[in-house]
Design an enzyme around this catalytic site. Structure first.
Site, PDB file in Angstrom:
ATOM      1  N   LYS A 130       3.908  -2.173   3.598  1.00 21.32           N
ATOM      2  CA  LYS A 130       4.334  -1.917   2.215  1.00 21.32           C
ATOM      3  C   LYS A 130       4.472  -0.424   1.924  1.00 21.32           C
ATOM      4  CE  LYS A 130      -0.315  -2.271   0.259  1.00 21.32           C
ATOM      5  NZ  LYS A 130      -0.488  -0.918  -0.215  1.00 21.32           N
ATOM      6  N   THR A 131       3.566   0.403   2.471  1.00 22.84           N
ATOM      7  CA  THR A 131       3.673   1.854   2.229  1.00 22.84           C
ATOM      8  C   THR A 131       4.972   2.372   2.835  1.00 22.84           C
ATOM      9  OG1 THR A 131       1.272   1.994   2.344  1.00 22.84           O
ATOM     10  CG2 THR A 131       2.455   4.060   2.459  1.00 22.84           C
ATOM     11  N   ASP A 184       2.306   0.487  -6.482  1.00 20.19           N
ATOM     12  CA  ASP A 184       1.659  -0.073  -5.292  1.00 20.19           C
ATOM     13  C   ASP A 184       0.478  -0.936  -5.740  1.00 20.19           C
ATOM     14  OD1 ASP A 184       0.928  -0.461  -2.668  1.00 20.19           O
ATOM     15  OD2 ASP A 184      -0.115   1.453  -2.469  1.00 20.19           O
ATOM     16  N   GLU A 185       0.065  -1.891  -4.925  1.00 20.66           N
ATOM     17  CA  GLU A 185      -1.094  -2.760  -5.223  1.00 20.66           C
ATOM     18  C   GLU A 185      -0.948  -3.377  -6.622  1.00 20.66           C
ATOM     19  OE1 GLU A 185      -2.960  -3.432  -2.858  1.00 20.66           O
ATOM     20  OE2 GLU A 185      -3.508  -1.701  -1.648  1.00 20.66           O
ATOM     21  N   GLN A 240      -4.286 -10.945  -2.155  1.00 26.69           N
ATOM     22  CA  GLN A 240      -5.294  -9.881  -2.049  1.00 26.69           C
ATOM     23  C   GLN A 240      -5.769  -9.399  -3.420  1.00 26.69           C
ATOM     24  OE1 GLN A 240      -4.928  -6.969   1.320  1.00 26.69           O
ATOM     25  NE2 GLN A 240      -2.843  -7.761   1.438  1.00 26.69           N
ATOM     26  N   ARG A 262      -8.338  -7.443   7.972  1.00 26.33           N
ATOM     27  CA  ARG A 262      -8.569  -6.030   8.357  1.00 26.33           C
ATOM     28  C   ARG A 262      -8.533  -5.902   9.879  1.00 26.33           C
ATOM     29  NH1 ARG A 262      -6.539  -4.333   4.751  1.00 26.33           N
ATOM     30  NH2 ARG A 262      -6.198  -6.509   4.276  1.00 26.33           N
TER      31      ARG A 262
END
Length: 665
Positions: free
Chosen positions: A32-33, A220-221, A251, A603
């Site tokens: 995503k970044t 973002d997020e 998430q 993770r």
């Protein structure tokens, strides 16, 4: 070669889409970044947007810094003829709000040098209102006020909608807290988003100004936004709705602090023409880890259907490790970690031990220390939370805003100046009667008559000293002013008088490091001490202290591990009442706990080991524990050993430890 050719098809679609509101559903590890930074570069390089008209908003300073660096790097490539990103806004929600409030403080009836209170200041004010030092009671009130602010509820609205006497009592505390902040010319963290959202709502000229200034906003997020943040986004983007929201409903793990996963649902309702792009290819984990993650999260109702996939190979089976108790769990995890590192020649930083609550860390720290394994604790004490740093900052806050009463009280009593509690109490009564700050009250006629010359003299001297420094801050370098301040108040002498040699030296080194950072930051950002003081309130960890990640095992809560990745993950304490947490189950928040487990699982890049105890220490008792329901929800491809008897477990643990130590030596 086009800049976007490095992206996969859905990523490319997300980067190029500019025909209205866009939601990018970005699964864990799906890049995503990369999408956000490429979109920024595409807007500047190929669509002709000026950098200053683009804002990318995220949740942490670290994420913002990384994003800004990556965007700058992209536009420096040959594909772009080295275009500058100067002026580009990559920031956190709170910093964006601060930027708006600084510029338009008068609309909020604030002076530009308003103070930002940290959580300790806020708790102090609530403690005064409640007339109690009961930490739990204070925490409950602070948390309730925070949730109301995040929902954009005023004290009056909170009182009106209060469902019972308890809520009404909290609403009254909120009202007095709000009045105190206004008197101090101060805001708390929640106000940095609440106030700009309210100002844009009520002032058309402000709305127009900011909407014209920002032509495209990337968030973002997005799943972690609360009501106030969503409203701020809406008001900033207006009818054009030129925004890209990037998030993952699987998430959403911050419901307990006001984040609303419903904001994803709300987007669909508020923007019927919302375009949705799903990123499902995961670049982080093996097929087995993703299969387990997909199996787990499929137990939650879905707003948007998505399944992560990977072409990184099948990978190792997920291991489940039953253990006797807390200490046995810690020893077993550390032994397995050492053995794995020895066999695979990996680095310490490739490993993480993740848990539900901070209290679980202690026994793992002890086990790691016993084996001389270097480790780093996430979510430890912030540099700015250290007492010595807060002492120095109280002076800076007072110089920036003489109405800042909490800063006044801390600064005037540190170091001691012969000003006692009784004198301060009288000064407080004068200030309350005159409706002015403590600082202003010092110079009033009432203070001279009620406090008396002898006791008032050191107060007047202190305030004159602050005024002299206030005259200097706007025109002299920040580092110089701060060093002079530290010398004048003899802070070094004070520190060494308070503590033993070693502790004092550590504290003084921290102060010197802080002063050096202020000097460097002042030069680099061309900011004076006044501007830096407002910035400090937003920084959770000292920027640039940790230039590179140390080679150490990471110990972290699941919440703090979000956004990170590790080669090998040990997810510990996977038991009923811990994960899922007992309170969450009782309060009907099981789905959020499942998402937390999902975050933990995703993770891991190469291997994942889960552990749980048969018994665990609670207070002074040993209580029986059951493995978490989430273990079964991970599906069939999870290796669960037959439980050994206690004697077998004890013997095999000791034998393994002895064999491993022999190998290592």
């Amino acid at each position: 070669m086009s800049l976007l050719s490095a992206l996969n098809p859905p990523q490319r679609e997300a980067a190029k889409y500019l025909d209205g509101p866009l939601l990018v559903l970005a699964g864990a590890g799906s890049g995503k970044t990369r999408v956000i930074t490429h979109k920024i570069a595409y807007l500047i390089g190929e669509c002709g947007y000026k950098p200053a008209t683009i804002a990318a908003i995220t949740f942490t300073n670290k994420a913002a810094r990384e994003m800004a660096e990556r965007a700058a790097k992209l536009t420096q490539g040959d594909a772009f003829n080295k275009i500058s990103t100067k002026g580009l806004i990559v920031t956190t929600f709170h910093s964006m709000g601060l930027r708006m409030l600084r510029e338009d403080a008068k609309f909020a009836e604030l002076k530009p040098a308003f103070s930002i209170l940290d959580s300790a200041d806020a708790a102090g004010i609530v403690s005064e209102i409640l007339k109690t030092t009961d930490k739990q009671e204070i925490r409950r009130a602070v948390s309730r006020i925070s949730l109301w602010k995040n929902e954009l509820k005023s004290p009056a609205a909170a009182l009106q909608t209060a469902e019972d006497d308890n809520a009404r009592a909290y609403a009254k505390i909120y009202d007095r807290y709000d009045a105190t902040l206004r008197a101090y010319q101060a805001v708390d963290f929640d106000d940095l988003i609440r106030l700009p959202a309210e100002l844009l709502d009520t002032h058309a000229e402000l709305r127009e100004k900011w909407q014209n200034r920002l032509r495209h906003i990337l968030v973002d997020e997005y799943q972690d936004t609360n009501v106030a943040q969503y409203r701020l986004l809406q008001k900033l983007t207006g009818v054009r709705a030129a925004f890209t929201a990037v998030g993952d409903d699987d998430q959403a793990i911050y419901g307990w602090r006001g984040a609303s996963a419903d904001n994803l649902k709300q987007l669909r309702e508020d923007y019927p023409h919302l375009h949705v792009v799903k990123l499902e290819q995961n670049y982080r984990s093996t097929i087995r880890i993703l299969k387990a993650a997909n199996s787990l999260i499929s137990n939650n109702p879905k707003l948007f259907e998505k399944r992560l996939w990977s072409d990184l190979g099948h990978g190792d089976a997920i291991q489940v490790m039953p253990t006797r108790d807390d200490e046995h769990e810690a020893e077993s995890v550390v032994m397995r970690l050492l053995s794995h590192k020895f066999q695979h020649r990996t680095e310490w930083r490739d490993y993480a031990i993740l848990y539900r609550g901070n209290y679980q860390a202690l026994v793992f720290e002890k086990a790691l220390r016993n084996e001389k394994v270097p480790y780093q604790l996430s979510g430890g004490q912030s540099f700015f939370d250290r007492a010595e740093i807060k002492d120095v900052i109280s002076y800076l806050r007072l110089i920036a805003n003489s109405d800042d009463d909490p800063a006044f009280i801390r600064a005037v009593t540190t170091p001691k100046r012969g000003i006692g509690a009784a004198t301060l109490e009288k000064l407080g009564q004068v200030a309350a009667t005159l409706h002015v700050s403590l600082f202003e009250a010092v110079f009033s006629a009432a203070a001279s008559s009620q406090i008396g010359e002898r006791h008032l003299a050191p107060l007047v001297e202190f305030c004159n000293f602050i005024n002299r420094f206030e005259e200097r801050v706007a025109r002299e370098p920040a580092g110089e002013v701060l060093n002079d301040l530290l010398k004048t108040i003899d802070y070094e002498v004070y520190v060494f008088d308070q503590d033993d040699q070693r502790t004092a030296q550590n504290k003084w080194n921290n102060v010197l490091e802080f002063a050096a950072w202020i000097a460097k930051k002042g030069e680099e950002d061309e900011k004076n001490l006044l501007q830096l003081t407002q910035t400090i309130a937003l920084i959770t960890l000292l920027e640039g202290r940790e230039e590179s990640e140390p080679d150490a095992v990471r110990l972290s809560t699941l919440h703090a591990a979000k956004g990170l990745e590790f080669g090998h993950v040990f997810l510990v304490g996977v038991e009923e009442n811990i994960l899922p947490h007992r309170d969450a189950v009782d309060e009907g928040r099981l789905e959020e706990e499942r998402r937390l487990m999902y975050v933990g699982v995703t993770r891991a890049k190469k291997s994942l080991t889960l552990s749980y105890c048969s018994r665990r220490k609670r207070a002074r008792e040993s209580v029986a524990c059951d493995p978490s329901r989430f273990i079964d929800e991970l599906g069939d491809d999870v290796r669960q050993p037959d439980k050994p008897t206690t004697a077998e477990a004890k013997a095999s643990g000791s034998n393994r430890l002895a064999a491993l130590k022999a190998m290592l030596s």
